[in-house]
Structure formats: C-alpha cells, structure tokens
Write a protein that holds these residues in place. Sequence first.
Motif, short mmCIF file in Angstrom:
data_model
loop_
_atom_site.label_atom_id
_atom_site.label_comp_id
_atom_site.label_asym_id
_atom_site.label_seq_id
_atom_site.Cartn_x
_atom_site.Cartn_y
_atom_site.Cartn_z
N SER A 71 0.90 -1.35 0.59
CA SER A 71 0.00 0.18 -0.33
C SER A 71 0.50 1.31 -0.32
O SER A 71 0.48 2.17 -0.52
CB SER A 71 -0.90 0.45 1.48
OG SER A 71 -1.95 -1.12 1.17
N ALA A 72 1.78 1.30 0.96
CA ALA A 72 2.97 2.13 0.74
C ALA A 72 3.34 2.69 -0.34
O ALA A 72 3.86 3.89 -1.62
CB ALA A 72 3.75 2.23 1.47
N GLU A 73 3.69 1.37 -1.16
CA GLU A 73 4.54 1.24 -2.35
C GLU A 73 3.50 2.08 -3.78
O GLU A 73 4.04 2.92 -4.47
CB GLU A 73 4.83 0.27 -3.01
CG GLU A 73 6.40 0.12 -2.25
CD GLU A 73 6.97 -1.35 -2.10
OE1 GLU A 73 6.57 -1.94 -2.87
OE2 GLU A 73 8.11 -2.41 -2.62
N VAL A 74 2.21 2.30 -3.84
CA VAL A 74 0.93 2.50 -4.02
C VAL A 74 1.22 3.59 -4.13
O VAL A 74 0.86 4.84 -4.76
CB VAL A 74 -0.47 1.48 -4.09
CG1 VAL A 74 -1.99 2.48 -4.75
CG2 VAL A 74 0.39 0.08 -4.55
N GLY A 75 0.81 4.52 -2.58
CA GLY A 75 1.23 5.68 -2.60
C GLY A 75 2.02 6.40 -2.67
O GLY A 75 1.47 7.45 -3.17
N LEU A 76 3.12 6.24 -2.97
CA LEU A 76 4.00 6.41 -3.62
C LEU A 76 4.41 7.14 -4.60
O LEU A 76 4.70 7.95 -5.10
CB LEU A 76 5.48 5.37 -3.16
CG LEU A 76 7.24 6.26 -3.64
CD1 LEU A 76 7.47 7.91 -2.56
CD2 LEU A 76 8.40 5.15 -2.57
N ALA A 77 3.69 5.55 -5.47
CA ALA A 77 3.75 5.69 -7.17
C ALA A 77 2.78 6.86 -7.55
O ALA A 77 2.89 7.81 -8.40
CB ALA A 77 3.29 4.97 -7.46
N ARG A 78 1.99 7.12 -6.94
CA ARG A 78 0.66 8.15 -6.85
C ARG A 78 1.47 9.78 -6.96
O ARG A 78 0.78 10.41 -7.24
CB ARG A 78 -0.02 7.77 -5.99
CG ARG A 78 -1.49 6.51 -6.16
CD ARG A 78 -2.42 6.50 -5.83
NE ARG A 78 -2.90 7.80 -4.57
CZ ARG A 78 -4.50 8.54 -5.20
NH1 ARG A 78 -5.43 7.28 -6.36
NH2 ARG A 78 -5.23 9.49 -5.02
N VAL A 79 2.07 9.37 -5.48
CA VAL A 79 2.92 11.22 -5.37
C VAL A 79 3.68 11.56 -6.01
O VAL A 79 4.42 12.48 -6.52
CB VAL A 79 3.50 10.93 -3.72
CG1 VAL A 79 3.68 12.53 -3.46
CG2 VAL A 79 2.28 10.94 -2.65
#
Length: 122
Positions: free
Chosen positions: A62-70
């Motif tokens: 989830s953190a990696e997906v959030g990082l990609a969005r940012v």
Amino acid sequence: MPSSTHDAVRAQLEAKRERLLERVADLSKTPELGAAQGFGKRIGDGTVEAVSRLTDIGVGGSAEVGLARVERALAKLDEGTYGQCDACGAEIPPARLQAMPDGVHCLACAAAQRRTAPPRRR
C-alpha cells in the motif's frame, strides 16, 4: 493554479513522499528473529513473526502504491498538468485535490478503475 497554491501542494506532496519512503525503507528491513512474542501453547515458534511479516508486506504494498501516486502528482506539477485527469483529461475538482493532493484521476475515472481492478486473492 496560482503559484502559491502550486508551492503549497508541492511541499505537501514532498512531505508525504518522504514519509512514505521512510515507511517503505522501514518495512524493507529484515525482521529480527524472535522480535515478536507469541503466547499460548498452540502458537508455534515463528507463527507470530510470520503473521507480522505478512501484515508488513501488505502495508508495504500500500505504501508503494501511495508513493507512486505521489510521484505521479509531482510529475504532473512539473508538466503543468496537475489538476487534470490522467485518464480522460477532464479537470479534477478542486475539492477532490484538496482532500487528495496526490489524486491524478477525476472521481468518475477513479471509480471505474476500482470496478475493473482484479479480484483480491483469498
């Protein structure tokens, strides 16, 4: 978008990126053997560690997906397309961007993506 708003959004996204990078790095560390404590006679050695690690893997994903969005939102700021939907090109409402500064899709496209997402494994 006014320059002051642009700068504020960038600062907010960069701070979120730093938090996510730290979280991903922390979750990537190899856990110490025996760091988690089990209890009760039926829990075997390593069970608590295994469950904890599986949870960390999910959180890390989830953190990696959030990082990609940012990262995508920051790239859109650089490109001058921040506030424009990546899928359809429509304007993303300011209220949505205020609630989710890393949002890169309008509400309709985001909802369509959720409907077409592959089913989760059980």
